[in-house]
Scaffold this active site. Structure first.
Site, PDB file in Angstrom:
ATOM      1  N   HIS A   1      17.754 -26.634  32.191  1.00 34.47           N
ATOM      2  CA  HIS A   1      18.044 -25.503  33.060  1.00 34.47           C
ATOM      3  C   HIS A   1      16.708 -25.143  33.686  1.00 34.47           C
ATOM      4  O   HIS A   1      15.895 -24.449  33.077  1.00 34.47           O
ATOM      5  CB  HIS A   1      18.601 -24.316  32.267  1.00 34.47           C
TER       6      HIS A   1
ATOM      7  N   HIS B   1      13.421 -19.665  28.690  1.00 40.95           N
ATOM      8  CA  HIS B   1      13.838 -19.211  27.364  1.00 40.95           C
ATOM      9  C   HIS B   1      12.789 -19.342  26.279  1.00 40.95           C
ATOM     10  O   HIS B   1      13.119 -19.488  25.107  1.00 40.95           O
ATOM     11  CB  HIS B   1      15.115 -19.947  26.938  1.00 40.95           C
TER      12      HIS B   1
ATOM     13  N   ASP C   1      14.941 -15.286  35.706  1.00 46.15           N
ATOM     14  CA  ASP C   1      15.737 -16.197  36.522  1.00 46.15           C
ATOM     15  C   ASP C   1      15.424 -16.113  38.008  1.00 46.15           C
ATOM     16  O   ASP C   1      16.329 -15.966  38.837  1.00 46.15           O
ATOM     17  CB  ASP C   1      17.240 -15.975  36.252  1.00 46.15           C
TER      18      ASP C   1
ATOM     19  N   ASP D   1      16.028 -24.469  28.683  1.00 46.74           N
ATOM     20  CA  ASP D   1      15.951 -23.591  29.855  1.00 46.74           C
ATOM     21  C   ASP D   1      14.499 -23.134  29.945  1.00 46.74           C
ATOM     22  O   ASP D   1      13.964 -22.564  28.986  1.00 46.74           O
ATOM     23  CB  ASP D   1      16.915 -22.412  29.667  1.00 46.74           C
TER      24      ASP D   1
HETATM   25  C1  RNT Z   1      21.325 -17.313  29.748  1.00 47.01           C
HETATM   26  C2  RNT Z   1      21.357 -18.791  29.893  1.00 47.01           C
HETATM   27  C3  RNT Z   1      22.601 -19.335  30.505  1.00 47.01           C
HETATM   28  C4  RNT Z   1      23.066 -18.527  31.693  1.00 47.01           C
HETATM   29  C5  RNT Z   1      24.188 -19.153  32.451  1.00 47.01           C
HETATM   30  C6  RNT Z   1      24.824 -18.210  33.413  1.00 47.01           C
HETATM   31  O1  RNT Z   1      20.110 -16.844  29.360  1.00 47.01           O
HETATM   32  O2  RNT Z   1      20.238 -19.232  30.598  1.00 47.01           O
HETATM   33  O3  RNT Z   1      22.407 -20.662  30.833  1.00 47.01           O
HETATM   34  O4  RNT Z   1      22.030 -18.253  32.571  1.00 47.01           O
HETATM   35  O5  RNT Z   1      25.077 -19.719  31.579  1.00 47.01           O
HETATM   36 ZN    ZN Z   2      20.197 -21.320  31.097  1.00 48.97          ZN
END
Ligand code: RNT
Ligand code: ZN
Length: 427
Positions: A294, A270, A304, A267
């Site tokens: 992600h 992250h 996000d 992600d």
């Molecule tokens: C959380 C993660 C995860 C969520 C989703 C909703 O930090 O990124 O992927 O955002 O599962």
């Molecule tokens: Zn995520």
């Protein structure tokens, strides 16, 4: 709506013909790039449509250290509204794309069904809809927003009963994923993310990770046909309330994914704020079978935000194309913004992911690689910079035209009309 603000079909085609010629001079085949673009699905995250709320009867507060800010009107209140909004978003995005569901989006007909008891039938309407519209489905166990996650721990909890509940939920989720893959003929990627961590400095960083590895081994023990379901694990650096320690860190899951040969999820929000994931792709792909992305955008933290067509996004897509990893990568989005029109958030972010991918597909990569191998860094730099002012926009507009979706700002006209027709009536 003012048609004069938008280019006519023949102007879009004329611009494309010129652009195609210009790219051909560099040895780039724009038609082929568009074919590859059209063949690459993006998995839209259902949770942008309702601020990660879901439809559980007992629907409580958003947990797990996740936060959605804003109160733009028109948020989907049930699965029918969410599907209606998604249909509108897909009409604005060129190509055929997937949907990424979370377990809290089950439809249980008003009945309370515990998460460890969720079954494929609770997602039957989603599968029917996906089948009718040609969407593949992906899935996620929801290990947050629940009383048994209120301690901040799930699969890594010291409480065996808590671990048991979440192991069972993840097993149920993999079976739901398998049913999606079987029904739709395309594997479901089931991604495990847990919030587990400490707000303040722990004295034992070891034990929760040992417990997590044990829980994961248990929930992944049942082999599932990879043609139906693929397992992924998602790391995180920190969250709200887990600032000091996260059990499922990058190093933890990198080791786990390599030794168990499951998918790793990167992600982009992250990692440390200045750390980007583009450079990680070729490193981890040397050891893991496949990758789940992600695509997100952190602003100061894992906030996000809607993804922009920025250097970071382009860097990611360039790596996928330059390294020839598209066939082993599942591209998903992960952001949630409630301060703007939610359908627009989906459409803008997804179109940006596709635009970045197109930019990468329009690179004369063989030529660039030859220059690099020959040590001609001067020509490499000159060409990379020249590419930035090539007529990429004309290629993108032509793609939208061909795929029957609005070109440029015409997209906003459709969003405004949908807002007036549907969203404002939701009170
Ligand atoms: C959380 C993660 C995860 C969520 C989703 C909703 O930090 O990124 O992927 O955002 O599962
Ligand atoms: Zn995520």
């Amino acid at each position: 709506m003012n048609d004069q603000l938008h280019p006519s079909t023949d102007r879009i085609e004329a611009a494309y013909a010129l652009a195609r010629e210009r790219y051909a001079l560099l040895g780039v085949d724009t038609d082929r790039a568009l074919q590859r673009l059209a063949a690459t699905p993006i998995s839209l995250h259902c949770w942008q449509g309702d601020d990660v709320a879901g439809f559980e009867a007992s629907g409580g507060e958003l947990g797990g250290g996740l936060a959605v800010t804003g109160n733009y009107p028109g948020k989907a209140r049930n699965a029918d509204e969410l599907r209606q909004d998604l249909d509108q978003a897909y009409r604005l995005i060129p190509g055929r794309h997937r949907l990424n569901l979370h377990a809290i989006y089950a439809e249980t007909g008003g009945q309370r069904v515990e998460r460890n008891e969720l079954r494929p039938e609770h997602f039957a309407a989603w599968v029917d809809w996906a089948k009718a519209n040609g969407h593949g489905l992906d899935f996620n166990p929801t290990c947050f927003s629940h009383p048994l996650a209120a301690s901040g721990f799930t699969l890594a909890s010291y409480d065996p009963a808590v671990r048991r509940f979440w192991i069972e939920h993840c097993i149920a989720s993999r079976q739901i994923g398998e049913s999606f893959g079987r029904a739709l003929g395309t594997p479901c990627v089931t991604n495990v993310w847990i919030p587990d961590g400490f707000k303040d400095t722990p004295v034992d960083r070891r034990r929760p990770r040992e417990l997590l590895a044990q829980s994961l081994d248990e929930l992944f023990a049942q082999k599932i046909d990879p043609a139906c379901n693929l397992d992924a694990v998602e790391s995180k650096l920190f969250g709200i309330g887990s600032e000091a320690y996260v059990a499922g860190s990058h190093e933890f899951y990198l080791g786990y994914a390599i030794t168990r040969q499951v998918l790793l999820t990167l992600d982009s929000g992250h990692f440390h704020p200045t750390e980007t994931i583009a450079d990680k792709i070729s490193a981890v792909m040397a050891y893991i079978p496949e990758l789940l992305l992600h695509v997100s955008r952190g602003v100061r933290w894992d906030s996000d935000h809607v993804v922009l067509l920025n250097d970071e996004l382009q860097g990611i897509m360039q790596e996928l194309v330059r390294g020839d990893y598209l066939g082993r990568t599942h591209i998903g989005l992960d952001y949630f913004d409630a301060s703007i029109n939610r359908v627009a958030a989906w459409a803008i972010g997804t179109r940006n992911a596709l635009r970045a991918l197109l930019l990468a597909l329009l690179e004369p990569i063989d030529h660039l690689r030859t220059l690099e191998q020959a040590g001609d860094y001067t020509a490499r730099l000159a060409l990379l910079e020249a590419l930035k002012s090539m007529p990429f926009g004309a290629v993108w507009d032509y793609h939208c035209l061909q795929q029957g979706v609005p070109v440029g700002m015409a997209m906003l006209d459709e969003i405004r009309a949908y807002e007036a027709r549907v969203l404002t009536g939701r009170g």
